[in-house]
Design an enzyme around this catalytic site. Structure first.
Site, PDB file in Angstrom:
ATOM      1  N   LYS A  63       0.843  -1.208   0.000  1.00  0.00           N
ATOM      2  CA  LYS A  63       0.000   0.000   0.000  1.00  0.00           C
ATOM      3  C   LYS A  63       0.874   1.253   0.000  1.00  0.00           C
ATOM      4  O   LYS A  63       0.595   2.212  -0.725  1.00  0.00           O
ATOM      5  CB  LYS A  63      -0.927  -0.017   1.229  1.00  0.00           C
ATOM      6  CG  LYS A  63      -2.009  -1.100   1.154  1.00  0.00           C
ATOM      7  CD  LYS A  63      -2.800  -1.252   2.455  1.00  0.00           C
ATOM      8  CE  LYS A  63      -3.825  -2.376   2.338  1.00  0.00           C
ATOM      9  NZ  LYS A  63      -4.627  -2.574   3.554  1.00  0.00           N
ATOM     10  N   GLN A 107      -4.051  -1.691   9.813  1.00  0.00           N
ATOM     11  CA  GLN A 107      -4.107  -2.977   9.119  1.00  0.00           C
ATOM     12  C   GLN A 107      -4.712  -4.042  10.036  1.00  0.00           C
ATOM     13  O   GLN A 107      -4.350  -4.165  11.199  1.00  0.00           O
ATOM     14  CB  GLN A 107      -2.684  -3.386   8.671  1.00  0.00           C
ATOM     15  CG  GLN A 107      -2.637  -4.625   7.797  1.00  0.00           C
ATOM     16  CD  GLN A 107      -3.368  -4.468   6.462  1.00  0.00           C
ATOM     17  OE1 GLN A 107      -3.466  -3.384   5.910  1.00  0.00           O
ATOM     18  NE2 GLN A 107      -3.893  -5.566   5.953  1.00  0.00           N
ATOM     19  N   ASP A 130     -10.573   3.222   4.914  1.00  0.00           N
ATOM     20  CA  ASP A 130     -10.986   1.818   4.799  1.00  0.00           C
ATOM     21  C   ASP A 130     -12.507   1.680   4.807  1.00  0.00           C
ATOM     22  O   ASP A 130     -13.031   0.613   4.472  1.00  0.00           O
ATOM     23  CB  ASP A 130     -10.437   1.011   5.982  1.00  0.00           C
ATOM     24  CG  ASP A 130      -9.132   0.297   5.652  1.00  0.00           C
ATOM     25  OD1 ASP A 130      -8.957  -0.116   4.490  1.00  0.00           O
ATOM     26  OD2 ASP A 130      -8.299   0.150   6.573  1.00  0.00           O
TER      27      ASP A 130
HETATM   28  N1  GUN Z   1      -7.044  -6.665   6.272  1.00  0.00           N
HETATM   29  C1  GUN Z   1      -7.539  -7.321   5.196  1.00  0.00           C
HETATM   30  N2  GUN Z   1      -8.070  -6.447   4.311  1.00  0.00           N
HETATM   31  C2  GUN Z   1      -7.914  -5.216   4.846  1.00  0.00           C
HETATM   32  C3  GUN Z   1      -8.267  -3.919   4.398  1.00  0.00           C
HETATM   33  O1  GUN Z   1      -8.851  -3.708   3.327  1.00  0.00           O
HETATM   34  N3  GUN Z   1      -7.917  -2.903   5.241  1.00  0.00           N
HETATM   35  C4  GUN Z   1      -7.304  -3.101   6.446  1.00  0.00           C
HETATM   36  N4  GUN Z   1      -7.015  -2.038   7.197  1.00  0.00           N
HETATM   37  N5  GUN Z   1      -6.971  -4.310   6.873  1.00  0.00           N
HETATM   38  C5  GUN Z   1      -7.277  -5.359   6.085  1.00  0.00           C
END
Ligand code: GUN
Length: 324
Positions: A63, A107, A130
């Site tokens: 990311k 995350q 998110d």
């Molecule tokens: N863990 C799995 N997918 C995601 C996501 O899209 N965002 C976040 N913050 N954690 C995740």
């Protein structure tokens, strides 16, 4: 039609997530460049990684790398597996208050002992790129403007860009997670699909799935969706990412991709989604591969959500007369 070498003649259409993600990233880069032309700073994403889960570390690294490639600023905040609740909530408070930060993501999953709900609710909804905060979840379900989780948003983008109609379609979502299944259902409903959400306690999964014009699989079970789940000609979206470490199984799943068994020999595994790839190729009208399907879109939509957060925050600070 000329088929690529090694593929069966009757294969459905592969939906190319990498190409759609590249197009979305280019749009985000153009938006960032337009900000620079107005002497505005680039949007900034703060990513918080708690603990030492290697998969989460890879996701966060990807990311942040994508931010750099698109002209966005980013910050990484790493807290050890033993980080306490106060330390994490304190960090989120300081990121909420920091005017230079437009988007915040923590995350998931969090290490044991931290309360996911409390952590998500500590993020300012205006920076919740998110789309996990209950304010944004409520806006999504009530038809308001807010942030939508990146994976389902990316799936809708891929379907739109691939010309798959949603209005009036019978859609079945396998999985009811907060990150994929539930927001996917909300988005498809908003687009006038008829939506059924199935999960681990649903009897007759295959029977229900096989009604679907659009089948979205997000259940975390390797190649679980086999031919009897798929209506001939359906569009099948595979959200799963699983490792297969058995060479014979890799040959059975990917009869037209000998390089997959070779990957198992070389590095110990190959990736497969929640959908049996050979069965999807035979029966679906269109389907997403793993890798190269949904995965790249999640990152692209995170960039897009961060740009949106920056735009909205900056617009809210401008005097009304200046807002175009
Ligand atoms: N863990 C799995 N997918 C995601 C996501 O899209 N965002 C976040 N913050 N954690 C995740």
């Amino acid at each position: 039609m000329i088929q690529p070498a090694g593929r069966a003649a009757s294969e459905g259409r592969r939906l190319d997530g990498r190409a759609a993600a590249a197009a979305i990233r280019a749009e985000v880069a153009a938006g960032v460049a337009a900000m620079a032309a107005r002497s505005e700073p680039p949007p900034c994403l703060a990513a918080v990684l708690v603990g030492d889960d290697p998969a989460s570390a890879v996701y966060v690294r990807n990311k942040l790398k994508a931010c750099g490639e698109t002209g966005l600023l980013s910050r990484e905040h790493r807290l050890g597996a033993g980080a306490g609740r106060q330390e994490l909530l304190g960090l989120l408070r300081s990121l909420n208050d920091d005017d230079a930060v437009d988007g915040i993501l923590v995350q998931m999953p969090l290490p044991a002992g931290l309360d996911r709900r409390e952590v998500i609710e500590a993020i300012d909804p205006a920076k919740d790129v998110d789309g996990f905060h209950p304010v944004n979840v409520g806006r999504l379900w009530s038809g308001g403007e807010g942030f939508v989780p990146c994976t389902p948003l990316g799936i809708v983008q891929l379907l739109d860009r691939s010309g798959v109609p949603l209005e009036g379609a019978e859609a079945v979502v396998l999985g009811r997670s907060e990150i994929v299944g539930k927001p996917m259902a909300a988005l498809l409903l908003a687009r006038h699909a008829t939506v059924t959400v199935c999960h681990s306690r649903t009897p007759s999964l295959a029977r229900i799935a096989s009604r679907a014009d659009l089948l979205v699989a997000a259940i975390g079970r390797p190649a679980f969706v086999t031919r009897e789940f798929i209506k001939p000609g359906a569009t099948v979206i595979d959200v799963g990412i699983n490792q297969v470490g058995d060479e014979a199984r890799a040959r059975e799943l990917f009869p037209h991709e000998p390089e997959r068994a070779e990957q198992v020999r070389r590095r110990g595994y190959t990736l497969v989604g929640d959908v049996h790839p050979a069965h999807a190729a035979q029966r679906a009208g269109a389907w997403t591969p793993v890798p190269g399907g949904v995965g790249p879109l999640t990152v692209a939509l995170l960039l897009s959500n961060t740009l949106k957060a920056a735009r909205l925050r900056r617009a809210s600070r401008r005097p009304q007369a200046e807002i175009p």
